[in-house]
Design a protein around this motif. Structure first.
Motif, mmCIF file in Angstrom:
data_model
loop_
_atom_site.group_PDB
_atom_site.id
_atom_site.type_symbol
_atom_site.label_atom_id
_atom_site.label_comp_id
_atom_site.label_asym_id
_atom_site.label_seq_id
_atom_site.Cartn_x
_atom_site.Cartn_y
_atom_site.Cartn_z
ATOM 1 N N LEU A 218 1.064 -1.281 -0.028
ATOM 2 C CA LEU A 218 0.035 -0.059 -0.095
ATOM 3 C C LEU A 218 0.823 1.455 0.012
ATOM 4 C CD1 LEU A 218 -2.862 -0.971 2.400
ATOM 5 C CD2 LEU A 218 -2.941 -0.311 0.262
ATOM 6 N N ILE A 219 1.871 1.164 0.716
ATOM 7 C CA ILE A 219 2.877 2.276 0.764
ATOM 8 C C ILE A 219 3.486 2.379 -0.319
ATOM 9 C CG2 ILE A 219 4.690 3.314 2.019
ATOM 10 C CD1 ILE A 219 3.780 1.862 4.637
ATOM 11 N N ALA A 220 3.936 1.487 -1.037
ATOM 12 C CA ALA A 220 4.684 1.673 -2.246
ATOM 13 C C ALA A 220 3.730 1.819 -3.493
ATOM 14 C CB ALA A 220 5.217 0.265 -2.748
ATOM 15 N N ALA A 221 2.532 1.420 -3.284
ATOM 16 C CA ALA A 221 1.614 2.150 -4.424
ATOM 17 C C ALA A 221 1.414 3.648 -4.173
ATOM 18 C CB ALA A 221 0.113 1.376 -4.217
ATOM 19 N N TYR A 222 1.302 3.917 -2.968
ATOM 20 C CA TYR A 222 1.050 5.482 -2.652
ATOM 21 C C TYR A 222 2.207 6.427 -3.215
ATOM 22 C CZ TYR A 222 0.809 9.999 -0.247
ATOM 23 O OH TYR A 222 0.630 11.171 0.407
ATOM 24 N N ALA A 223 3.208 5.839 -2.922
ATOM 25 C CA ALA A 223 4.486 6.413 -3.606
ATOM 26 C C ALA A 223 4.634 6.275 -5.107
ATOM 27 C CB ALA A 223 5.660 5.522 -2.895
ATOM 28 N N ILE A 224 4.357 5.352 -5.502
ATOM 29 C CA ILE A 224 4.586 5.429 -7.100
ATOM 30 C C ILE A 224 3.240 5.625 -8.134
ATOM 31 C CG2 ILE A 224 6.286 3.629 -7.009
ATOM 32 C CD1 ILE A 224 4.326 1.655 -8.248
ATOM 33 N N GLY A 225 2.141 5.975 -7.467
ATOM 34 C CA GLY A 225 0.746 6.355 -7.986
ATOM 35 C C GLY A 225 0.262 5.045 -8.873
ATOM 36 N N SER A 226 0.144 4.144 -8.022
ATOM 37 C CA SER A 226 -0.630 2.831 -8.631
ATOM 38 C C SER A 226 -2.060 2.573 -7.803
ATOM 39 C CB SER A 226 0.466 1.701 -8.314
ATOM 40 O OG SER A 226 -0.219 0.447 -8.766
ATOM 41 N N GLU A 227 -2.859 2.247 -8.511
ATOM 42 C CA GLU A 227 -4.075 1.764 -7.924
ATOM 43 C C GLU A 227 -4.498 0.295 -8.107
ATOM 44 O OE1 GLU A 227 -7.243 4.118 -9.563
ATOM 45 O OE2 GLU A 227 -6.486 6.125 -8.676
ATOM 46 N N GLN A 228 -3.538 -0.541 -8.588
ATOM 47 C CA GLN A 228 -3.746 -1.898 -8.893
ATOM 48 C C GLN A 228 -2.409 -2.797 -8.531
ATOM 49 O OE1 GLN A 228 -6.931 -3.798 -9.701
ATOM 50 N NE2 GLN A 228 -5.370 -5.362 -8.902
ATOM 51 N N GLY A 229 -2.485 -3.887 -7.697
ATOM 52 C CA GLY A 229 -1.432 -4.543 -7.418
ATOM 53 C C GLY A 229 -1.705 -6.015 -7.431
ATOM 54 N N TYR A 230 -0.675 -6.783 -7.686
ATOM 55 C CA TYR A 230 -0.804 -8.422 -7.754
ATOM 56 C C TYR A 230 0.140 -8.820 -6.580
ATOM 57 C CZ TYR A 230 -3.263 -7.585 -12.035
ATOM 58 O OH TYR A 230 -4.348 -7.372 -12.845
ATOM 59 N N VAL A 231 -0.266 -10.089 -6.110
ATOM 60 C CA VAL A 231 0.618 -10.932 -5.435
ATOM 61 C C VAL A 231 0.690 -12.064 -6.219
ATOM 62 C CG1 VAL A 231 1.253 -12.266 -3.152
ATOM 63 C CG2 VAL A 231 -0.113 -10.015 -2.953
ATOM 64 N N TYR A 232 1.953 -12.468 -6.759
ATOM 65 C CA TYR A 232 2.088 -13.710 -7.722
ATOM 66 C C TYR A 232 2.697 -14.497 -6.651
ATOM 67 C CZ TYR A 232 3.536 -16.421 -11.687
ATOM 68 O OH TYR A 232 3.377 -17.363 -12.704
ATOM 69 N N VAL A 233 1.905 -15.531 -6.237
ATOM 70 C CA VAL A 233 2.520 -16.724 -5.268
ATOM 71 C C VAL A 233 2.348 -17.794 -5.813
ATOM 72 C CG1 VAL A 233 0.138 -16.722 -4.106
ATOM 73 C CG2 VAL A 233 2.304 -17.382 -2.828
ATOM 74 N N ARG A 234 3.590 -18.969 -5.404
ATOM 75 C CA ARG A 234 3.471 -20.208 -6.103
ATOM 76 C C ARG A 234 2.211 -21.037 -5.548
ATOM 77 N NH1 ARG A 234 8.114 -21.458 -7.372
ATOM 78 N NH2 ARG A 234 8.001 -23.544 -7.620
ATOM 79 N N ALA A 235 1.724 -21.990 -6.374
ATOM 80 C CA ALA A 235 0.561 -22.570 -5.968
ATOM 81 C C ALA A 235 1.004 -23.809 -4.861
ATOM 82 C CB ALA A 235 -0.145 -23.345 -7.200
ATOM 83 N N GLU A 236 2.200 -23.952 -4.725
ATOM 84 C CA GLU A 236 2.620 -24.972 -3.906
ATOM 85 C C GLU A 236 2.656 -24.685 -2.538
ATOM 86 O OE1 GLU A 236 4.966 -25.791 -7.926
ATOM 87 O OE2 GLU A 236 4.186 -24.001 -6.694
ATOM 88 N N TYR A 237 2.295 -23.210 -2.456
ATOM 89 C CA TYR A 237 2.270 -22.723 -0.643
ATOM 90 C C TYR A 237 0.730 -22.597 -0.327
ATOM 91 C CZ TYR A 237 7.064 -21.240 -0.976
ATOM 92 O OH TYR A 237 8.557 -21.403 -0.981
ATOM 93 N N PRO A 238 -0.017 -23.750 -0.237
ATOM 94 C CA PRO A 238 -1.438 -23.474 0.029
ATOM 95 C C PRO A 238 -1.648 -22.703 1.052
ATOM 96 C CG PRO A 238 -0.415 -25.738 0.423
ATOM 97 C CD PRO A 238 0.595 -25.071 -0.122
ATOM 98 N N LEU A 239 -0.926 -22.808 2.256
ATOM 99 C CA LEU A 239 -1.246 -22.032 3.430
ATOM 100 C C LEU A 239 -1.022 -20.602 3.426
ATOM 101 C CD1 LEU A 239 -2.290 -22.020 6.486
ATOM 102 C CD2 LEU A 239 -0.008 -22.600 7.326
ATOM 103 N N ALA A 240 0.018 -20.483 2.654
ATOM 104 C CA ALA A 240 0.422 -18.683 2.209
ATOM 105 C C ALA A 240 -0.739 -18.220 1.539
ATOM 106 C CB ALA A 240 1.694 -18.785 1.538
ATOM 107 N N ILE A 241 -1.127 -18.799 0.401
ATOM 108 C CA ILE A 241 -2.288 -18.510 -0.325
ATOM 109 C C ILE A 241 -3.428 -18.230 0.543
ATOM 110 C CG2 ILE A 241 -3.752 -18.952 -2.086
ATOM 111 C CD1 ILE A 241 -1.366 -20.472 -3.626
ATOM 112 N N LYS A 242 -3.628 -19.107 1.319
ATOM 113 C CA LYS A 242 -5.051 -18.975 1.880
ATOM 114 C C LYS A 242 -5.095 -17.832 2.992
ATOM 115 C CE LYS A 242 -7.499 -21.384 5.776
ATOM 116 N NZ LYS A 242 -7.504 -22.742 6.739
#
Length: 402
Positions: free
Chosen positions: A240-264
């Motif tokens: 959120l802080i990075a988005a505010y700094a660069i002027g972004s309104e859309q973000g993505y977390v690209y996480v590997r599917a082998e991390y089910p608990l992290a995804i959850k």
């Protein structure tokens, strides 16, 4: 869950959480990270729930935390407020912990950590050499909070860095603070984070995109996984802080599917942040808006490379592209894009709250702050550690790992 409509409401909510906290209440914290789950933590957690109910212990709460790092000694249990540290706990030990430690204030010797150097039994978590010889910023609250409860994060000053940035800092101020910290990307290349943000902010083209690279594919590495499992809101706040700094309104977390608990956990955290008004339109009553999507990777090692990752988000085969142009100029859908990894974003809260100069006191002349490592091999204490940059391998292996 109440939607927070202003920075003042966030503060009032945090104050109410702290006021409602009973300092005399006994908190049984059980690691629910992937490592401890593999060693039987789920059965231990269920046993505690049953015994607390059976004994009608209204003054005892169970908190299932993320990974506190000491994977070698899991399942790990910490009993607060005294911070009594028990390791290698099984379901057979739960009855004793309840009847002896909680009800009679008696220690269970067999569950205490034994220092390999002098065979001394260690009672308290902060005195266990594995922890005492670390400096924890990113991992500070792993093992302290329930990662599925946004209230736990907010109570420990969560989202206060975002509030500070929105209330009293311009986007340029934020970038300058990150530049002053000397923070470099923790994904491997080590490019100065503040400079990277500045390039993206100044790049021509709209919209601008922000991506968190959680496609951790290196053998034996589980740093990013543990942070997303144990403290996902720390990463969201950094984004959120990075988005505010660069002027972004859309973000993505690209996480590997082998991390089910992290995804959850990152999905749950995102939903909670949206519900409370910390993601979405006009965050905390300001004109800043930012939304977040979770993209599950299919396990391709190459997608850890930023241009291949971008191609994958676009729905194509993950293939690296020659650079230049760099993502800051032409990234996702050929728009300016900033990419940092999980650990990089997880440092941002500390930098904004404590100041870039304070962060820069840690580390070396060219590498500031701390670094999280997955420690494994033929040593006594394997797990996840965080130490200042510049710490020698000898110190890591013989001081922390032995």
């Amino acid at each position: 869950m109440t939607k927070l409509k202003s920075i003042d409401e966030l503060k009032e909510y945090r104050d109410s959480l702290k006021k409602a906290k009973d300092p005399k209440k006994v908190i049984v914290s059980v690691c629910g990270g992937t490592g401890c789950l593999a060693l039987g933590a789920e059965a231990v957690i269920n046993a505690f729930l049953e015994k607390i109910k059976e004994y009608k212990l209204e003054n005892v709460d169970l908190v299932v935390t993320g990974c506190p790092g000491f994977c070698e000694r899991g399942p790990v249990v910490v009993i607060s407020p005294k911070q009594i540290f028990y390791q290698k706990v099984t379901i057979k030990d739960v009855e004793d912990i309840i009847s002896s430690t909680i009800l009679k204030d008696e220690l269970i010797e067999r569950l205490l950590y034994c220092d390999s150097a002098d065979s001394k039994k260690i009672i308290y978590e902060n005195e266990v050499p594995f922890y005492a010889k670390q400096k924890r910023i990113v991992l500070a609250n792993n093992g302290r909070i329930d990662p599925t409860k946004i209230s736990d994060y907010i109570e420990l000053d969560g989202y206060s860095a975002l509030a500070k940035a929105l209330k009293s800092m311009s986007p340029t101020d934020v970038i300058e603070e990150v530049k002053a910290s000397g923070l470099r990307g923790r994904g491997g290349a080590g490019f100065p984070t503040g400079l990277k943000w500045e390039f993206c902010r100044k790049a021509k083209g709209e919209p601008k995109y922000l991506i968190c690279n959680a496609d951790e594919g290196d053998p034996g590495a589980f740093m990013d996984r543990a942070v997303l499992e144990g403290n996902p809101h720390l990463v969201i706040e950094g984004m959120l802080i990075a988005a505010y700094a660069i002027g972004s309104e859309q973000g993505y977390v690209y996480v590997r599917a082998e991390y089910p608990l992290a995804i959850k956990n990152i999905k749950a955290a995102t939903a909670q942040a949206e519900e409370m008004g910390l993601l979405g339109e006009n965050i905390l009553g300001t004109n800043f808006s930012f939304s977040l999507k979770i993209k599950e990777g299919a396990g391709a090692f190459v997608c850890g490379e930023e241009t291949a990752l971008i191609t994958s988000i676009e729905g194509n085969r993950g293939m690296p592209h020659p650079r230049p142009p760099f993502p800051a100029q032409s990234g996702l859908w050929e728009k300016p894009t900033n990419i940092n990894n999980v650990e990089t974003f997880a440092n941002i809260q500390y930098i904004i709250l404590e100041g870039g100069k304070e962060y820069a006191k840690l580390g070396t002349g060219t590498s500031k702050g701390t670094k999280v490592f997955a420690l494994s091999g033929k040593i006594n204490n394997t797990g996840l550690i965080e130490v200042p940059m510049g710490t020698t391998l000898r110190q890591v292996i013989f001081d922390v790992g032995s």
